[in-house]
Enzyme design. Structure first.
Site, PDB file in Angstrom:
ATOM      1  N   MET A 112      40.310   1.440  28.200  1.00 60.15           N
ATOM      2  CA  MET A 112      41.457   0.826  27.536  1.00 60.15           C
ATOM      3  C   MET A 112      42.619   0.701  28.535  1.00 60.15           C
ATOM      4  O   MET A 112      42.410   0.220  29.630  1.00 60.15           O
ATOM      5  CB  MET A 112      41.837   1.609  26.272  1.00 60.15           C
ATOM      6  N   SER A 113      43.812   1.169  28.198  1.00 60.42           N
ATOM      7  CA  SER A 113      44.981   0.862  29.027  1.00 60.42           C
ATOM      8  C   SER A 113      45.051   1.632  30.336  1.00 60.42           C
ATOM      9  O   SER A 113      45.902   1.332  31.173  1.00 60.42           O
ATOM     10  CB  SER A 113      46.267   1.069  28.233  1.00 60.42           C
ATOM     11  N   MET A 114      44.155   2.599  30.553  1.00 58.40           N
ATOM     12  CA  MET A 114      44.077   3.176  31.895  1.00 58.40           C
ATOM     13  C   MET A 114      43.643   2.117  32.903  1.00 58.40           C
ATOM     14  O   MET A 114      43.855   2.269  34.118  1.00 58.40           O
ATOM     15  CB  MET A 114      43.126   4.363  31.914  1.00 58.40           C
TER      16      MET A 114
END
Length: 322
Positions: A112-114
């Site tokens: 995801m946003s990593m």
């Protein structure tokens, strides 16, 4: 969510159902079986070793984050959350590494946003090499942005999420920009007519305030940054990630990235990788931009700027805040 071992999924999971609570755990570990992906090659370099000094941390008590909360042990936290895996490194040694819910050391898990940190590292490597100018205008790399909301914005404003673009990250609002983006790239069924694909969607975004203002977390900033990296370098993001970052980490496994209907990477949240390789990536920021094999990946100047941040973009939690 059901805590049963989800190594095998009995019901079909697709674009319409992969983020339902009962399917998420399995889906986040099997993205290539649900949506199209591209491989991020580890190359043929040596694998960076992760020295092991395992300790039993289950009984360690974690202090409460908020006032009134009861302290919990590490083991209790892991037993009462839907954690798929976690690892702790201290001074280069792996103190613990645990997996749950069907995940293993070789499982590619959706970041995801990593993913944004990995795309940011690609931008950093391109800036270090002089291919990308952080103070350059986006239209220097993509003249077609002249008639869009991103006209006048700079690369640094994308990196710092300080453009004036109108984009809502309200996940509870079905009409928010983040939800329209997911529909455009094929990560969710379209609820209304709209653009198809990452790049066509980004062209529709409008400016609401002057570029260079306050920090505002917006996934579209990383998506535009990824597009700029590709335009400046002439390579797609899967190749850039492999050549500039993943292939230099001493990664143990290939990674992968979700792609839209035209093969464009989902820059803001589409990368999948193993936990062990993400530990290797994180080590870059502890080792002044050097991989665990000693190879230079990012300049020390880039690492210093990344870690410095700015007062209005730092999340600070105090015991008296909720």
């Amino acid at each position: 969510m059901n805590n049963m071992n989800l190594e095998f999924q009995t019901q079909p999971v697709d674009m319409n159902s992969w983020r339902l609570p009962e399917n998420q755990r399995w889906a986040f570990q099997h993205m290539a079986e649900i949506l199209p992906t591209a491989t991020i090659s580890r190359g043929d370099g040596q694998v960076a070793q992760l020295p092991e000094g395992h300790r039993d941390l289950d009984s360690v008590i974690l202090p409460p984050v908020f006032a009134g909360e009861v302290p919990m042990s590490v083991g209790s936290v892991m037993a009462t959350t839907e954690t798929d895996g976690w690892m702790l490194l201290h001074r280069g040694q792996v103190l613990t590494e645990q997996y749950f819910g069907g995940m293993g050391a070789g499982t590619q898990h959706l970041l995801m946003s990593m993913s944004k940190s990995l795309v940011g590292a690609v931008a950093g490597a391109l800036c270090d090499s002089g291919i990308l100018d952080p103070e350059g205008q986006l239209t220097d790399y993509l003249p077609e942005l002249t008639e869009t909301g991103y006209a006048g914005a700079t690369v640094r404003e994308l990196l710092d999420m300080r453009s004036g673009i109108d984009f809502s990250e309200n996940y509870l609002d079905p009409a928010a920009g983040i939800r329209k983006l997911e529909e455009a790239i094929g990560w969710a069924p379209a609820k209304a007519p709209g653009p198809t694909g990452m790049y066509p969607y980004l062209r529709t975004l409008e400016r609401k305030t002057a570029h260079g203002g306050v920090f505002e977390y917006r996934s579209c900033e990383t998506d535009m940054l990824g597009w700029i990296c590709e335009a400046a370098s002439g390579s797609s993001m899967d190749i850039l990630l492999s050549d500039l970052v993943w292939g230099k980490l001493g990664a143990e496994s290939d990674a992968s990235v979700g792609i839209d209907q035209f093969g464009t990477a989902v820059f803001d949240g589409g990368i999948n990788a193993t936990l062990r390789d993400m530990a290797r990536f994180g080590s870059l920021f502890l080792n002044d931009g050097l991989s665990l094999t000693g190879e230079r990946v990012l300049s020390s100047e880039w690492i210093e700027q990344t870690l410095a941040g700015a007062p209005d973009s730092v999340c600070s939690i105090h015991s008296d805040e909720r």
